[in-house]
Design a protein around this motif. Structure first.
Motif, PDB file in Angstrom:
ATOM      1  N   ILE A  93       0.839  -1.207   0.000  1.00 10.83           N
ATOM      2  CA  ILE A  93       0.000   0.000   0.000  1.00 10.83           C
ATOM      3  C   ILE A  93       0.868   1.249   0.000  1.00 10.83           C
ATOM      4  N   GLU A  94       1.918   1.224   0.798  1.00  9.00           N
ATOM      5  CA  GLU A  94       2.833   2.372   0.867  1.00  9.00           C
ATOM      6  C   GLU A  94       3.514   2.613  -0.481  1.00  9.00           C
ATOM      7  N   ALA A  95       3.990   1.550  -1.109  1.00 15.48           N
ATOM      8  CA  ALA A  95       4.656   1.677  -2.413  1.00 15.48           C
ATOM      9  C   ALA A  95       3.692   2.225  -3.460  1.00 15.48           C
ATOM     10  N   ALA A  96       2.443   1.744  -3.434  1.00 17.00           N
ATOM     11  CA  ALA A  96       1.437   2.210  -4.390  1.00 17.00           C
ATOM     12  C   ALA A  96       1.143   3.691  -4.195  1.00 17.00           C
ATOM     13  N   LEU A  97       1.058   4.129  -2.945  1.00 12.87           N
ATOM     14  CA  LEU A  97       0.767   5.535  -2.663  1.00 12.87           C
ATOM     15  C   LEU A  97       1.888   6.443  -3.164  1.00 12.87           C
ATOM     16  N   TYR A  98       3.121   6.060  -2.907  1.00 12.15           N
ATOM     17  CA  TYR A  98       4.247   6.878  -3.366  1.00 12.15           C
ATOM     18  C   TYR A  98       4.262   6.978  -4.890  1.00 12.15           C
ATOM     19  N   LYS A  99       3.919   5.886  -5.559  1.00 12.72           N
ATOM     20  CA  LYS A  99       3.898   5.906  -7.021  1.00 12.72           C
ATOM     21  C   LYS A  99       2.798   6.831  -7.535  1.00 12.72           C
ATOM     22  N   VAL A 100       1.642   6.801  -6.887  1.00 11.35           N
ATOM     23  CA  VAL A 100       0.530   7.682  -7.281  1.00 11.35           C
ATOM     24  C   VAL A 100       0.959   9.143  -7.246  1.00 11.35           C
ATOM     25  N   ASP A 117      -6.928   9.384  -6.383  1.00  9.59           N
ATOM     26  CA  ASP A 117      -8.212   8.898  -5.885  1.00  9.59           C
ATOM     27  C   ASP A 117      -8.158   7.380  -5.817  1.00  9.59           C
ATOM     28  N   PHE A 118      -9.270   6.753  -5.469  1.00  6.59           N
ATOM     29  CA  PHE A 118      -9.278   5.299  -5.340  1.00  6.59           C
ATOM     30  C   PHE A 118      -9.033   4.604  -6.674  1.00  6.59           C
ATOM     31  N   HIS A 119      -9.461   5.213  -7.779  1.00  9.97           N
ATOM     32  CA  HIS A 119      -9.242   4.608  -9.086  1.00  9.97           C
ATOM     33  C   HIS A 119      -7.746   4.562  -9.423  1.00  9.97           C
ATOM     34  N   GLY A 120      -7.058   5.680  -9.207  1.00  9.65           N
ATOM     35  CA  GLY A 120      -5.628   5.724  -9.477  1.00  9.65           C
ATOM     36  C   GLY A 120      -4.859   4.797  -8.568  1.00  9.65           C
ATOM     37  N   PHE A 121      -5.268   4.751  -7.299  1.00  9.92           N
ATOM     38  CA  PHE A 121      -4.610   3.875  -6.331  1.00  9.92           C
ATOM     39  C   PHE A 121      -4.808   2.408  -6.704  1.00  9.92           C
ATOM     40  N   ALA A 122      -6.037   2.042  -7.111  1.00 11.07           N
ATOM     41  CA  ALA A 122      -6.328   0.658  -7.487  1.00 11.07           C
ATOM     42  C   ALA A 122      -5.513   0.237  -8.707  1.00 11.07           C
ATOM     43  N   GLN A 123      -5.341   1.157  -9.636  1.00  8.33           N
ATOM     44  CA  GLN A 123      -4.572   0.857 -10.844  1.00  8.33           C
ATOM     45  C   GLN A 123      -3.124   0.521 -10.505  1.00  8.33           C
ATOM     46  N   ARG A 155       4.202  10.474  -6.842  1.00  8.06           N
ATOM     47  CA  ARG A 155       5.449  10.827  -7.531  1.00  8.06           C
ATOM     48  C   ARG A 155       5.346  10.740  -9.051  1.00  8.06           C
ATOM     49  N   ASP A 156       4.422   9.901  -9.539  1.00 10.69           N
ATOM     50  CA  ASP A 156       4.275   9.750 -10.992  1.00 10.69           C
ATOM     51  C   ASP A 156       3.132  10.588 -11.544  1.00 10.69           C
ATOM     52  N   GLY A 157       2.494  11.383 -10.689  1.00 14.01           N
ATOM     53  CA  GLY A 157       1.432  12.267 -11.152  1.00 14.01           C
ATOM     54  C   GLY A 157       0.176  11.556 -11.610  1.00 14.01           C
ATOM     55  N   LEU A 158      -0.149  10.423 -10.999  1.00 14.68           N
ATOM     56  CA  LEU A 158      -1.345   9.669 -11.369  1.00 14.68           C
ATOM     57  C   LEU A 158      -2.576  10.239 -10.665  1.00 14.68           C
ATOM     58  N   ASP A 159      -3.750   9.713 -11.025  1.00 15.97           N
ATOM     59  CA  ASP A 159      -4.984  10.198 -10.412  1.00 15.97           C
ATOM     60  C   ASP A 159      -4.957   9.957  -8.911  1.00 15.97           C
TER      61      ASP A 159
END
Length: 284
Positions: free
Chosen positions: A85-92, A100-106, A94-98
């Motif tokens: 979960i932590e790795a996914a959040l940092y990627k969201v 929200d829950f959709h971006g996090f789920a992706q 730092r990579d400028g992704l959405d």
């Protein structure tokens, strides 16, 4: 009294007990939650000018662990899921992704340890809980409003919805408190029996996992300028549940009023009172 900056006070109520108090305060605001008017918290919202990313991710990951039912019963699995979960959040972020829950789920779907958690995100992306995250400006904490009462009375018929709304509310207040603490304002969070909305999940529903989240909020909130005050009629209301126990266990100060009936025996056991202290309580 010491000339410090005015504190912020947030009250989580369940029945308009504090409505008159709020109405009498020119700097107060009363917010009633209902199924059609939920908290509207934006948990993924982050302003780099107001908060360090590490601090934001740390707070958000505990909320997500709770929402995704990741139990601490199996420490090794818990740590693996927490890391995913932590790795996914940092990627969201730092990579400028959405954000929200959709971006996090992706992102989470692309991490081996996080893949099995993606299905549990459906209620928050497309399901009935998605409306909890629709923006509601009138419910957001504001720097010019020093006393706020959030009333959960009209959510009591929707137990799972109410349990999540309560967590989101605590999360938002904690986030606001951390920001205000940097400006030397204190924040008081008063939980007056509304935490009992987390009851009724013995079958493993969304409320049954609240212990770690509330415990973390109470424990870490103290370091972020937030003091938590839990109120209830009897001590058993707290100690019979993991979230109530978290409040008692992390409270360095306990105020005891006049007990009714056999309540004093519960105080003796759970607060480890001496015989002399028990007699003092009886004479209140």
């Amino acid at each position: 009294g010491r000339g410090e900056k005015a504190p912020f006070t947030f009250i989580l109520d369940n029945g308009a007990s504090y409505r008159r108090y709020i109405d009498l305060r020119p700097d107060g605001r009363y917010v009633a939650y209902s199924f059609d008017h939920p908290p509207g918290v934006q948990p993924f919202l982050w302003d780099e000018d107001k908060e360090d990313l590490d601090e934001h991710v740390s707070r958000l990951e505990w909320l997500l662990l709770d929402l995704l039912h990741v139990s601490e019963v199996e420490p090794e699995r818990f740590e693996r899921k927490k890391a995913a979960i932590e790795a996914a959040l940092y990627k969201v972020y730092r990579d400028g992704l959405d954000r929200d829950f959709h971006g996090f789920a992706q992102v989470l779907a692309g991490i081996p340890e996080g893949r099995e958690l993606v299905a549990a995100l459906f209620p928050f992306t497309e399901g009935k809980f998605a409306k909890l995250f629709k923006a509601r400006s009138d419910a957001n904490p504001r720097e010019d409003v020093y006393a706020v009462c959030y009333d959960f009375l009209h959510l009591t018929e929707h137990r799972d919805f109410a349990a999540l709304a309560l967590r989101l509310c605590v999360y938002e207040i904690r986030r606001f408190a951390a920001r205000m603490s940097r400006r030397h304002h204190r924040t008081f969070l008063v939980i007056d029996e509304s935490w009992a909305l987390l009851e009724g999940a013995a079958g493993g529903g969304v409320a049954s996992m609240a212990g770690p989240f509330l415990s973390s909020s109470v424990r870490m909130g103290r370091k972020e300028g937030m003091s938590v005050i839990g109120l209830s009629q009897v001590i058993e209301d707290f100690v019979r549940s993991p979230y109530g126990a978290a409040i008692v266990g992390n409270s360095s100060t306990k105020l005891v009023g006049q007990p009714g009936g056999d309540s004093v025996e519960g105080l003796r056991v759970h607060l480890r009172l001496t015989d002399r202290q028990v007699e003092q309580v009886r004479r209140l």
